[in-house]
Design a protein around this motif. Structure first.
Motif, PDB file in Angstrom:
ATOM      1  N   ALA A   1      52.815  29.242  40.528  1.00  0.00           N
ATOM      2  CA  ALA A   1      51.595  28.642  39.976  1.00  0.00           C
ATOM      3  C   ALA A   1      51.752  28.233  38.521  1.00  0.00           C
ATOM      4  O   ALA A   1      51.324  27.130  38.121  1.00  0.00           O
ATOM      5  CB  ALA A   1      50.420  29.601  40.124  1.00  0.00           C
ATOM      6  N   ALA A   2      52.342  29.070  37.698  1.00  0.00           N
ATOM      7  CA  ALA A   2      52.493  28.747  36.271  1.00  0.00           C
ATOM      8  C   ALA A   2      53.315  27.482  36.089  1.00  0.00           C
ATOM      9  O   ALA A   2      52.953  26.585  35.299  1.00  0.00           O
ATOM     10  CB  ALA A   2      53.129  29.920  35.531  1.00  0.00           C
TER      11      ALA A   2
ATOM     12  N   GLU B   1      45.947  34.230  34.913  1.00  0.00           N
ATOM     13  CA  GLU B   1      46.049  35.638  35.304  1.00  0.00           C
ATOM     14  C   GLU B   1      44.848  36.080  36.127  1.00  0.00           C
ATOM     15  O   GLU B   1      44.986  36.695  37.186  1.00  0.00           O
ATOM     16  CB  GLU B   1      46.206  36.517  34.063  1.00  0.00           C
ATOM     17  CG  GLU B   1      46.396  37.991  34.387  1.00  0.00           C
ATOM     18  CD  GLU B   1      46.616  38.838  33.138  1.00  0.00           C
ATOM     19  OE1 GLU B   1      46.611  40.080  33.264  1.00  0.00           O
ATOM     20  OE2 GLU B   1      46.781  38.267  32.043  1.00  0.00           O
ATOM     21  N   HIS B   2      43.670  35.758  35.634  1.00  0.00           N
ATOM     22  CA  HIS B   2      42.456  36.125  36.371  1.00  0.00           C
ATOM     23  C   HIS B   2      42.348  35.332  37.657  1.00  0.00           C
ATOM     24  O   HIS B   2      41.857  35.838  38.686  1.00  0.00           O
ATOM     25  CB  HIS B   2      41.228  35.891  35.495  1.00  0.00           C
ATOM     26  CG  HIS B   2      39.972  36.482  36.058  1.00  0.00           C
ATOM     27  ND1 HIS B   2      38.735  36.240  35.503  1.00  0.00           N
ATOM     28  CD2 HIS B   2      39.747  37.287  37.126  1.00  0.00           C
ATOM     29  CE1 HIS B   2      37.808  36.868  36.205  1.00  0.00           C
ATOM     30  NE2 HIS B   2      38.404  37.516  37.200  1.00  0.00           N
ATOM     31  N   ALA B   3      42.807  34.073  37.627  1.00  0.00           N
ATOM     32  CA  ALA B   3      42.769  33.248  38.834  1.00  0.00           C
ATOM     33  C   ALA B   3      43.565  33.881  39.958  1.00  0.00           C
ATOM     34  O   ALA B   3      43.115  33.927  41.118  1.00  0.00           O
ATOM     35  CB  ALA B   3      43.313  31.851  38.526  1.00  0.00           C
ATOM     36  N   LEU B   4      44.740  34.396  39.647  1.00  0.00           N
ATOM     37  CA  LEU B   4      45.572  35.028  40.674  1.00  0.00           C
ATOM     38  C   LEU B   4      44.923  36.296  41.221  1.00  0.00           C
ATOM     39  O   LEU B   4      45.082  36.623  42.404  1.00  0.00           O
ATOM     40  CB  LEU B   4      46.958  35.330  40.107  1.00  0.00           C
ATOM     41  CG  LEU B   4      47.795  34.084  39.735  1.00  0.00           C
ATOM     42  CD1 LEU B   4      49.122  34.497  39.132  1.00  0.00           C
ATOM     43  CD2 LEU B   4      48.000  33.186  40.951  1.00  0.00           C
ATOM     44  N   VAL B   5      44.185  36.996  40.390  1.00  0.00           N
ATOM     45  CA  VAL B   5      43.454  38.177  40.863  1.00  0.00           C
ATOM     46  C   VAL B   5      42.367  37.757  41.852  1.00  0.00           C
ATOM     47  O   VAL B   5      42.207  38.362  42.928  1.00  0.00           O
ATOM     48  CB  VAL B   5      42.844  38.948  39.676  1.00  0.00           C
ATOM     49  CG1 VAL B   5      41.904  40.045  40.179  1.00  0.00           C
ATOM     50  CG2 VAL B   5      43.937  39.545  38.807  1.00  0.00           C
TER      51      VAL B   5
ATOM     52  N   TYR C   1      38.954  30.508  34.183  1.00  0.00           N
ATOM     53  CA  TYR C   1      39.194  31.893  33.786  1.00  0.00           C
ATOM     54  C   TYR C   1      40.595  32.170  33.253  1.00  0.00           C
ATOM     55  O   TYR C   1      40.855  33.271  32.777  1.00  0.00           O
ATOM     56  CB  TYR C   1      38.946  32.821  34.992  1.00  0.00           C
ATOM     57  CG  TYR C   1      37.562  32.707  35.573  1.00  0.00           C
ATOM     58  CD1 TYR C   1      36.426  33.064  34.834  1.00  0.00           C
ATOM     59  CD2 TYR C   1      37.374  32.243  36.873  1.00  0.00           C
ATOM     60  CE1 TYR C   1      35.159  32.958  35.378  1.00  0.00           C
ATOM     61  CE2 TYR C   1      36.098  32.136  37.425  1.00  0.00           C
ATOM     62  CZ  TYR C   1      34.994  32.504  36.672  1.00  0.00           C
ATOM     63  OH  TYR C   1      33.746  32.401  37.200  1.00  0.00           O
ATOM     64  N   GLY C   2      41.502  31.192  33.374  1.00  0.00           N
ATOM     65  CA  GLY C   2      42.893  31.448  33.016  1.00  0.00           C
ATOM     66  C   GLY C   2      43.693  31.851  34.239  1.00  0.00           C
ATOM     67  O   GLY C   2      43.142  32.371  35.229  1.00  0.00           O
TER      68      GLY C   2
END
Length: 495
Positions: A207-208, A181-185, A178-179
């Motif tokens: 994480a990045a 950003e979405h992963a962190l959500v 999912y990328g």
């Protein structure tokens, strides 16, 4: 079985099992390696002790080592065991719908988790890894909020490594699918119920950077970052075969039988112990790629469709790919990937023949066919020794097998499906704990027989068989047939 030189580095066995697990879960074949590296970063950022950092490395690599053991049950419940697991890990909407249709996690997943956890914990034990790694794997699906599986333990009673591995796995999968950003959500939504929220803080911060660094790591550097002191020891490669064969109950003992048969045939043709050792190892692992194919295809009783057959043809391809990350097993894995080639070029996946197939490859191919022909399969009954011999000789006459190899193969006595003695010293003292009747029952249920089927085969009542099964489980300290099968194989009890 060759007398010596068989043991391999534990790290290479662990990586082989990680590869099998990734295939079984519908993941890229470096998923477990990447997860283990990320888990080490999370553990380090959380200031965990060095021994716990080692545990998260080992447990991350072996997290899916129990998934072949419940493949049959997963298939019966959800259908496609490979694609279904991929949907589960990515939390796709179609998985949620399927899970709800089966009564939710408690009813559908809990029994599968019990099998998985018992087997993966036993794998760690057989490999001689630390007790903390074994405990982590036995609780790998427990959650911080106490609603996990299989025992709904309170979060504080669960090894801390469990939560690190779960978080690292989510980060690896969600960021890839999912990328970031979405992963962190998604990870934030799981905080304080799947894992403690405090663990997610360094993930949000680093994480990045971690993912960028991981993308640049060369394979050798990744290996160096994952290797623990316990994984520098040696172990038998037989465990890889046993875990592979758990995927299909009717395959129990098959890979060991191929290995033993091929080694014996090789010894008749070549006065070189190292050649026999190579074909033995290759026989053990020639089915690694089988993990990528859904059980429903293997259990098909009729002719396969073109699409199904194409997946089967890729089995040796995946076996070949496994060798790229398995260190001391690389040569054996390359040889193993020729198990389904034929002398006339009609085999797969390369479709090569003639001079392209060395003697060891010809021995392995004929041995695999000889063992398979005399074993019952969903699409046919087992052939007698005489019928199998005639068929092999006919195919040799038609140019598919090497005639000299076939004759050397058939010179020996019919090979049992397992070695007669335990390869793992941890079980050498345990072989006398089971009665002869209990061993008879264990052999039948290990090959997929129900209690009623075992009762008919042994002329016993179902209640008597049930009592024997309960005693076997109690003596072997397990609660599932898959774990009992794995232990029995390590003890040399299966035939």
């Amino acid at each position: 079985m060759p007398a010596g030189g068989l043991d391999i580095r534990t790290f290479d066995a662990v990586k082989a099992l990680a590869f099998i697990g990734d295939l079984s879960m519908g993941q890229p074949t470096d998923h477990s390696l990447r997860t283990a590296w990320l888990a080490a970063q999370i553990a380090g950022a959380a200031s965990f002790r060095a021994d716990i950092c080692d545990t998260v490395r080992e447990a991350s690599l072996l997290r899916w080592s129990g998934c072949t053991a419940n493949a049959a049950e997963f298939t019966n419940t959800f259908g496609d065991d490979v694609e279904g697991r991929a949907a589960m890990l990515a939390e796709r909407p179609d998985w949620a719908e399927l899970l709800n249709a089966q009564g939710g996690p408690a009813q559908a997943i809990a029994p599968l988790a019990q099998i998985h956890c018992e087997v993966s914990g036993e794998v760690a034990r057989i490999l001689g890894l630390g007790s903390e790694t074994e405990a982590t794997l036995r609780h790998i699906f427990e959650t911080w909020d106490g609603n996990g599986m299989p025992n709904q333990l309170n979060g504080k009673a669960v090894p801390a490594a469990v939560f690190v591995v779960a978080l690292a796995g989510d980060l690896e999968i969600f960021s890839r699918v999912y990328g970031l950003e979405h992963a962190l959500v998604l990870i934030a939504h799981r905080a304080n119920f799947r894992y403690p929220a405090t663990l997610t803080i360094p993930v949000n911060t680093h994480a990045a950077q971690w993912l960028d660094t991981l993308a640049q790591l060369a394979p050798a550097a990744l290996d160096a970052a994952l290797l623990t002191p316990q994984m520098q020891h040696s172990t038998s490669p037989d465990l890889i075969a046993d875990v592979l064969d758990l995927k299909l109950p009717w395959m129990t003992g098959y890979s060991r039988a191929v290995a033993t048969t091929a080694a014996a045939c090789c010894a008749r043709l070549v006065a070189d112990p190292e050649a026999s050792e190579r074909v033995y190892r290759a026989g053990l692992i020639h089915g690694i790629g089988r993990a990528a194919v859904p059980n429903a295809i293997w259990d098909t009783p009729t002719r396969l469709s073109a699409a199904q057959w194409e997946k089967v043809r890729l089995v040796p391809y995946w076996t070949s790919r496994a060798g790229k990350q398995m260190g001391t097993l690389d040569q054996a894995t390359e040889l193993a990937s020729y198990a389904y080639e034929r002398l006339d070029g009609s085999g797969y996946f390369r479709a090569v023949g003639g001079p392209a197939l060395g003697l060891e490859a010809r021995i392995l191919a004929a041995s695999a066919a000889w063992v398979a022909l005399r074993s019952k399969r969903p699409w046919r009954d087992a052939l007698s020794d005489v019928a199998a011999s005639e068929l092999l000789r006919t195919e040799a006459e038609q140019g598919r097998f090497d005639s000299d190899v076939v004759e050397a193969l058939l010179e020996g006595e019919p090979t049992a499906t397992q070695s007669a003695s335990p390869r793992n010293i941890r079980y050498a003292a345990e072989t006398t704990r089971l009665s002869s009747r209990e061993i008879d029952v264990l052999n039948l249920i290990s090959h997929g027989a129900s209690n009623k089927e075992a009762a008919r085969a042994l002329n016993l009542s179902p209640s008597t068989v049930r009592t024997h099964v309960e005693r076997v489980f109690r003596k072997l300290e397990c609660t599932t047939r898959a774990a009992a099968t794995l232990k029995a194989s390590a003890m040399g009890l299966l035939r």
